[in-house]
Design a protein around this motif. Structure first.
Motif, PDB file in Angstrom:
ATOM      1  N   PHE A  26     -17.626  19.237  33.575  1.00  0.00           N
ATOM      2  CA  PHE A  26     -17.750  18.062  34.439  1.00  0.00           C
ATOM      3  C   PHE A  26     -17.595  18.419  35.913  1.00  0.00           C
ATOM      4  CE2 PHE A  26     -15.972  16.882  30.304  1.00  0.00           C
ATOM      5  CZ  PHE A  26     -17.033  16.133  29.820  1.00  0.00           C
ATOM      6  N   THR A  27     -18.294  19.480  36.338  1.00  0.00           N
ATOM      7  CA  THR A  27     -18.283  19.899  37.741  1.00  0.00           C
ATOM      8  C   THR A  27     -19.730  20.120  38.183  1.00  0.00           C
ATOM      9  OG1 THR A  27     -18.201  22.269  37.230  1.00  0.00           O
ATOM     10  CG2 THR A  27     -16.069  21.115  37.448  1.00  0.00           C
ATOM     11  N   TRP A  28     -19.919  20.176  39.510  1.00  0.00           N
ATOM     12  CA  TRP A  28     -21.259  20.461  40.026  1.00  0.00           C
ATOM     13  C   TRP A  28     -21.696  21.876  39.671  1.00  0.00           C
ATOM     14  CZ3 TRP A  28     -24.342  16.721  40.952  1.00  0.00           C
ATOM     15  CH2 TRP A  28     -23.855  15.509  41.439  1.00  0.00           C
ATOM     16  N   ASP A  29     -20.743  22.819  39.671  1.00  0.00           N
ATOM     17  CA  ASP A  29     -21.090  24.197  39.275  1.00  0.00           C
ATOM     18  C   ASP A  29     -21.599  24.237  37.841  1.00  0.00           C
ATOM     19  OD1 ASP A  29     -20.582  25.483  41.650  1.00  0.00           O
ATOM     20  OD2 ASP A  29     -18.532  26.073  41.127  1.00  0.00           O
ATOM     21  N   ALA A  30     -20.957  23.465  36.972  1.00  0.00           N
ATOM     22  CA  ALA A  30     -21.385  23.424  35.572  1.00  0.00           C
ATOM     23  C   ALA A  30     -22.775  22.799  35.462  1.00  0.00           C
ATOM     24  CB  ALA A  30     -20.383  22.651  34.736  1.00  0.00           C
ATOM     25  N   ALA A  31     -23.012  21.734  36.222  1.00  0.00           N
ATOM     26  CA  ALA A  31     -24.331  21.098  36.193  1.00  0.00           C
ATOM     27  C   ALA A  31     -25.412  22.089  36.644  1.00  0.00           C
ATOM     28  CB  ALA A  31     -24.336  19.856  37.081  1.00  0.00           C
ATOM     29  N   GLY A  32     -25.119  22.828  37.706  1.00  0.00           N
ATOM     30  CA  GLY A  32     -26.056  23.846  38.178  1.00  0.00           C
ATOM     31  C   GLY A  32     -26.268  24.943  37.146  1.00  0.00           C
ATOM     32  N   ALA A  33     -25.184  25.350  36.497  1.00  0.00           N
ATOM     33  CA  ALA A  33     -25.270  26.395  35.484  1.00  0.00           C
ATOM     34  C   ALA A  33     -26.105  25.932  34.282  1.00  0.00           C
ATOM     35  CB  ALA A  33     -23.873  26.808  35.036  1.00  0.00           C
ATOM     36  N   LEU A  34     -25.914  24.700  33.855  1.00  0.00           N
ATOM     37  CA  LEU A  34     -26.670  24.172  32.718  1.00  0.00           C
ATOM     38  C   LEU A  34     -28.157  24.051  33.057  1.00  0.00           C
ATOM     39  CD1 LEU A  34     -24.077  21.519  31.519  1.00  0.00           C
ATOM     40  CD2 LEU A  34     -24.665  23.673  30.361  1.00  0.00           C
ATOM     41  N   LEU A  35     -28.448  23.613  34.278  1.00  0.00           N
ATOM     42  CA  LEU A  35     -29.844  23.541  34.711  1.00  0.00           C
ATOM     43  C   LEU A  35     -30.460  24.936  34.793  1.00  0.00           C
ATOM     44  CD1 LEU A  35     -32.256  21.919  35.733  1.00  0.00           C
ATOM     45  CD2 LEU A  35     -31.273  22.053  38.027  1.00  0.00           C
ATOM     46  N   LEU A  36     -29.725  25.869  35.365  1.00  0.00           N
ATOM     47  CA  LEU A  36     -30.196  27.257  35.438  1.00  0.00           C
ATOM     48  C   LEU A  36     -30.453  27.805  34.039  1.00  0.00           C
ATOM     49  CD1 LEU A  36     -30.825  29.856  37.004  1.00  0.00           C
ATOM     50  CD2 LEU A  36     -28.370  30.373  36.960  1.00  0.00           C
ATOM     51  N   GLY A  37     -29.569  27.507  33.103  1.00  0.00           N
ATOM     52  CA  GLY A  37     -29.751  27.959  31.726  1.00  0.00           C
ATOM     53  C   GLY A  37     -31.039  27.438  31.116  1.00  0.00           C
ATOM     54  N   CYS A  38     -31.306  26.146  31.335  1.00  0.00           N
ATOM     55  CA  CYS A  38     -32.554  25.547  30.817  1.00  0.00           C
ATOM     56  C   CYS A  38     -33.784  26.239  31.391  1.00  0.00           C
ATOM     57  CB  CYS A  38     -32.610  24.064  31.150  1.00  0.00           C
ATOM     58  SG  CYS A  38     -31.489  23.056  30.194  1.00  0.00           S
ATOM     59  N   LEU A  39     -33.745  26.551  32.677  1.00  0.00           N
ATOM     60  CA  LEU A  39     -34.900  27.176  33.334  1.00  0.00           C
ATOM     61  C   LEU A  39     -35.029  28.654  32.976  1.00  0.00           C
ATOM     62  CD1 LEU A  39     -34.610  25.481  36.830  1.00  0.00           C
ATOM     63  CD2 LEU A  39     -36.262  24.966  35.014  1.00  0.00           C
ATOM     64  N   ALA A  40     -33.916  29.381  33.028  1.00  0.00           N
ATOM     65  CA  ALA A  40     -33.953  30.822  32.744  1.00  0.00           C
ATOM     66  C   ALA A  40     -34.338  31.094  31.286  1.00  0.00           C
ATOM     67  CB  ALA A  40     -32.611  31.465  33.068  1.00  0.00           C
ATOM     68  N   GLY A  41     -33.987  30.170  30.404  1.00  0.00           N
ATOM     69  CA  GLY A  41     -34.346  30.331  28.997  1.00  0.00           C
ATOM     70  C   GLY A  41     -35.842  30.312  28.754  1.00  0.00           C
ATOM     71  N   THR A  42     -36.591  29.733  29.664  1.00  0.00           N
ATOM     72  CA  THR A  42     -38.050  29.647  29.501  1.00  0.00           C
ATOM     73  C   THR A  42     -38.805  30.663  30.360  1.00  0.00           C
ATOM     74  OG1 THR A  42     -38.272  27.985  31.248  1.00  0.00           O
ATOM     75  CG2 THR A  42     -37.877  27.168  29.019  1.00  0.00           C
ATOM     76  N   LEU A  43     -38.104  31.323  31.249  1.00  0.00           N
ATOM     77  CA  LEU A  43     -38.737  32.178  32.260  1.00  0.00           C
ATOM     78  C   LEU A  43     -39.568  33.327  31.693  1.00  0.00           C
ATOM     79  CD1 LEU A  43     -39.064  32.649  35.274  1.00  0.00           C
ATOM     80  CD2 LEU A  43     -36.915  33.924  35.251  1.00  0.00           C
ATOM     81  N   ALA A  44     -39.181  33.903  30.574  1.00  0.00           N
ATOM     82  CA  ALA A  44     -39.909  35.062  30.039  1.00  0.00           C
ATOM     83  C   ALA A  44     -41.349  34.731  29.663  1.00  0.00           C
ATOM     84  CB  ALA A  44     -39.171  35.643  28.836  1.00  0.00           C
ATOM     85  N   ASP A  45     -41.646  33.448  29.462  1.00  0.00           N
ATOM     86  CA  ASP A  45     -43.016  33.067  29.113  1.00  0.00           C
ATOM     87  C   ASP A  45     -43.950  32.978  30.314  1.00  0.00           C
ATOM     88  OD1 ASP A  45     -42.863  33.124  26.386  1.00  0.00           O
ATOM     89  OD2 ASP A  45     -42.463  30.986  26.149  1.00  0.00           O
ATOM     90  N   VAL A  46     -43.524  33.504  31.446  1.00  0.00           N
ATOM     91  CA  VAL A  46     -44.405  33.580  32.612  1.00  0.00           C
ATOM     92  C   VAL A  46     -45.610  34.475  32.287  1.00  0.00           C
ATOM     93  CG1 VAL A  46     -43.267  35.557  33.727  1.00  0.00           C
ATOM     94  CG2 VAL A  46     -44.404  33.811  35.132  1.00  0.00           C
ATOM     95  N   ASP A  47     -45.484  35.295  31.252  1.00  0.00           N
ATOM     96  CA  ASP A  47     -46.573  36.191  30.858  1.00  0.00           C
ATOM     97  C   ASP A  47     -47.601  35.518  29.939  1.00  0.00           C
ATOM     98  OD1 ASP A  47     -45.155  35.973  28.489  1.00  0.00           O
ATOM     99  OD2 ASP A  47     -44.961  38.121  28.158  1.00  0.00           O
ATOM    100  N   LYS A  48     -47.364  34.245  29.603  1.00  0.00           N
ATOM    101  CA  LYS A  48     -48.268  33.540  28.694  1.00  0.00           C
ATOM    102  C   LYS A  48     -49.112  32.532  29.478  1.00  0.00           C
ATOM    103  CE  LYS A  48     -48.499  30.815  24.534  1.00  0.00           C
ATOM    104  NZ  LYS A  48     -47.811  29.915  23.644  1.00  0.00           N
ATOM    105  N   PRO A  49     -50.402  32.810  29.650  1.00  0.00           N
ATOM    106  CA  PRO A  49     -51.261  31.889  30.389  1.00  0.00           C
ATOM    107  C   PRO A  49     -51.190  30.477  29.787  1.00  0.00           C
ATOM    108  CG  PRO A  49     -52.427  33.932  29.935  1.00  0.00           C
ATOM    109  CD  PRO A  49     -51.138  33.984  29.160  1.00  0.00           C
ATOM    110  N   GLY A  50     -51.051  29.483  30.639  1.00  0.00           N
ATOM    111  CA  GLY A  50     -50.989  28.103  30.188  1.00  0.00           C
ATOM    112  C   GLY A  50     -49.585  27.580  29.956  1.00  0.00           C
TER     113      GLY A  50
END
Length: 174
Positions: A26-50
């Motif tokens: 329940f902190t802003w750091d945690a909110a940022g960390a959770l958002l970063l986690g959601c984004l970083a978890g998908t980042l490896a698919d930058v190699d997949k067109p579309g």
């Protein structure tokens, strides 16, 4: 695996880091960390067109396409993750570990797919953790079940971390 599955896996990775580092959810750091986690978890698919990441990070995706990088090779490899460790060093410990573990969660859950991952790229050997007959196909019912399990786990972690100790401390008083 679909983006939403990878996003939930990244979210869980962030929850694990928050729990390990004893940071309140329940902190802003945690909110940022959770958002970063959601984004970083998908980042490896930058190699997949579309893919969403290929659209968001179009210049990088276009470069990978020009270099003829195939899906689940370079960006899913341990070598690339090591490069990301070096690049992410300036981040605070919280965001560093969330970024690295969430990114790594992507390749980890792709190991459950029937096509596997070239984890030791440039060695052209694909690894998968399940035999093809029970492997999880992208977009299949089995992926939906897997994603549902991950979603339940993402709810259990904060419950186990915050709610259960509160209940236990209150019942210990009586």
């Amino acid at each position: 695996m679909l983006q939403k599955t990878h996003s939930i896996a990244g979210f869980i990775s962030a929850e694990i880091v928050l729990t390990y580092q004893d940071i309140s959810f329940f902190t802003w750091d945690a909110a940022g960390a959770l958002l970063l986690g959601c984004l970083a978890g998908t980042l490896a698919d930058v190699d997949k067109p579309g893919s969403t990441m290929a659209k968001v990070l179009f210049p990088l995706s276009a470069l990978l396409r020009l270099l003829k990088v195939k899906h689940r090779t370079v960006t899913h490899s341990l070598l690339f993750m090591l490069l990301l460790v070096v690049i992410a060093m300036p981040l605070s410990p919280l965001y560093f570990w969330v970024f690295i573990l969430s990114y790594a969660s992507h390749s980890f859950i792709d190991l459950f797919n029937d096509r596997g991952v070239q984890l030791f790229w440039p060695i052209p050997f694909k690894i998968r953790l399940l035999p093809k007959w029970i492997a999880i196909d992208t977009g299949s019912v089995s992926e939906t079940v897997f994603r549902s399990i991950l979603l339940v786990l993402s709810l259990i972690i904060p419950f186990w971390t915050y709610v259960l100790p509160q209940i236990m401390s209150r019942t210990a008083l009586f």
